[in-house]
Design a protein around this motif. Structure first.
Motif, short mmCIF file in Angstrom:
data_model
loop_
_atom_site.label_atom_id
_atom_site.label_comp_id
_atom_site.label_asym_id
_atom_site.label_seq_id
_atom_site.Cartn_x
_atom_site.Cartn_y
_atom_site.Cartn_z
N THR A 74 -19.18 -6.64 1.56
CA THR A 74 -19.83 -6.97 0.51
C THR A 74 -19.05 -8.33 -0.41
O THR A 74 -17.70 -8.32 0.01
N SER A 75 -19.59 -9.05 -1.02
CA SER A 75 -18.82 -10.15 -1.81
C SER A 75 -18.17 -9.36 -2.94
O SER A 75 -18.55 -7.99 -3.23
N GLY A 76 -17.75 -10.08 -3.81
CA GLY A 76 -17.13 -9.50 -5.05
C GLY A 76 -18.21 -9.58 -5.95
O GLY A 76 -19.21 -10.07 -5.86
N ALA A 77 -18.08 -8.66 -7.08
CA ALA A 77 -18.92 -8.42 -8.11
C ALA A 77 -18.53 -9.15 -9.16
O ALA A 77 -17.65 -8.87 -9.91
N ALA A 78 -19.22 -10.28 -9.82
CA ALA A 78 -18.78 -11.20 -10.84
C ALA A 78 -17.08 -11.63 -10.80
O ALA A 78 -16.55 -11.66 -9.93
N SER A 79 -16.25 -10.97 -11.88
CA SER A 79 -14.82 -11.44 -11.67
C SER A 79 -14.26 -9.82 -11.71
O SER A 79 -13.02 -9.60 -12.29
N VAL A 80 -14.92 -8.99 -11.42
CA VAL A 80 -14.46 -7.66 -11.84
C VAL A 80 -14.32 -6.64 -10.53
O VAL A 80 -13.21 -5.90 -10.52
N VAL A 81 -14.93 -6.51 -9.78
CA VAL A 81 -15.02 -5.75 -8.33
C VAL A 81 -14.72 -6.72 -7.40
O VAL A 81 -15.55 -7.56 -6.94
N GLY A 82 -13.79 -6.43 -6.49
CA GLY A 82 -13.25 -7.29 -5.38
C GLY A 82 -14.15 -6.97 -4.28
O GLY A 82 -14.91 -6.08 -4.28
N PRO A 83 -14.14 -7.97 -3.13
CA PRO A 83 -14.93 -7.75 -2.01
C PRO A 83 -14.54 -6.76 -1.12
O PRO A 83 -13.44 -6.05 -1.34
N ARG A 84 -15.47 -6.38 -0.35
CA ARG A 84 -15.05 -4.98 0.62
C ARG A 84 -15.49 -5.29 2.15
O ARG A 84 -16.49 -6.06 2.36
N ILE A 85 -14.44 -5.17 3.12
CA ILE A 85 -14.77 -5.67 4.65
C ILE A 85 -14.13 -4.46 5.33
O ILE A 85 -13.19 -4.09 5.34
N CYS A 86 -15.35 -3.87 6.13
CA CYS A 86 -14.93 -3.08 7.17
C CYS A 86 -15.26 -3.41 8.41
O CYS A 86 -16.75 -4.10 8.86
N LEU A 87 -14.55 -2.96 9.54
CA LEU A 87 -14.92 -3.27 10.82
C LEU A 87 -14.53 -2.08 11.67
O LEU A 87 -13.39 -1.54 11.44
N GLU A 88 -15.41 -1.67 12.66
CA GLU A 88 -15.27 -0.74 13.36
C GLU A 88 -14.64 0.56 12.71
O GLU A 88 -13.69 1.31 13.14
N ASP A 89 -15.11 1.14 11.72
CA ASP A 89 -14.97 2.16 10.67
C ASP A 89 -13.49 2.07 10.21
O ASP A 89 -12.98 2.92 9.52
N LYS A 90 -12.76 0.90 10.14
CA LYS A 90 -11.71 0.63 9.34
C LYS A 90 -11.83 -0.32 8.21
O LYS A 90 -12.47 -1.30 8.43
N LEU A 91 -11.30 0.09 7.16
CA LEU A 91 -11.30 -0.89 5.98
C LEU A 91 -10.41 -1.72 5.95
O LEU A 91 -9.06 -1.40 5.97
N LEU A 92 -10.72 -2.84 6.17
CA LEU A 92 -9.70 -4.24 6.42
C LEU A 92 -9.19 -4.87 4.90
O LEU A 92 -8.17 -4.88 4.78
N MET A 93 -10.33 -4.86 4.08
CA MET A 93 -9.99 -5.46 2.60
C MET A 93 -10.88 -4.84 1.64
O MET A 93 -12.09 -4.56 1.98
#
Length: 227
Positions: A74-93
């Motif tokens: 997911t991308s960030g939400a406005a300037s409040v919530v940062g993005p989220r990146i998951c690959l192979e069930d591992k949260l990368l960012m």
């Protein structure tokens, strides 16, 4: 009178005896049913209808085929919530991992093994573009590149940086503007444009938040590099 009293007592005893026998049989029947149901319950498999739904890697709606890496971002939400990146069930960012920031957030993944190589974010509002260009030039062939915007991803971008990202398979990077939302998965050495990209413009007419567009979410299956 004595005989009548004796008969009544006898009748009462017989009634009490029969009642006791009846209750005893009822209790025995209940007990037998309970034990039998326990035995049957233990011997039978669980009802298939009561099984929990299958959970796929990263919470995808369906499983990826063999030879593919499952991802969701997911991308960030406005300037409040940062993005989220998951690959192979591992949260990368993510904000929880405290490794995201304003600008462009990037995760580099080994295209053969799916192992995380490196994460970094580049502030495209108050920072400089030179560190981003250096980072992009150092990406090795066969690397899966995952990018997500947060707040403003474009103010400091120049033509050189945009071309380097376009070479990773992006088509939207040339039109990425101030406070646009953008998520992208590409690769170093890719020969075609990536099918994994979403972009939404910052527009006062369509923005979900005041000054920012809505959050973008994307999931898919990235082919594993075989050569």
């Amino acid at each position: 009178m004595v005989r009548a009293g004796g008969i009544l007592k006898l009748a009462a005893l017989i009634f009490a005896f029969l009642l006791a026998v009846f209750l005893a049989f009822q209790l025995l029947e209940i007990n037998m049913d309970f034990k039998l149901s326990n035995v049957i319950g233990k011997s039978l498999p669980e009802d298939e209808g009561s099984t929990k739904p299958v959970r796929h890697k990263c919470g995808l709606s369906k499983a990826c085929p063999v030879g593919h890496f499952a991802f969701k971002m997911t991308s960030g939400a406005a300037s409040v919530v940062g993005p989220r990146i998951c690959l192979e069930d591992k949260l990368l960012m993510s904000g929880v991992k405290n490794n995201v920031g304003r600008g462009i957030n990037i995760a580099l993944v080994n295209g053969r093994t799916g192992e995380l190589n490196r994460t970094q974010f580049f502030d495209m509002w108050a920072g400089e573009v030179a560190p981003l260009i250096k980072f992009l030039n150092e990406i090795e062939d066969g690397t899966v590149v995952m990018m997500a915007s947060f707040d403003d991803p474009s103010t400091k971008l120049n033509d050189e940086a945009r071309k380097l990202i376009a070479d990773l398979g992006s088509t939207a990077i040339s039109n990425l503007g101030f406070r646009d939302n953008w998520i992208f998965v590409g690769g170093k050495g890719i020969k075609t444009k990536s099918p994994f990209e979403q972009h939404i413009k910052n527009s006062a007419d369509t923005n979900k938040f005041e000054g920012w567009p809505e959050v973008l979410e994307m999931e898919g299956c990235v082919p594993q590099r075989q050569d």
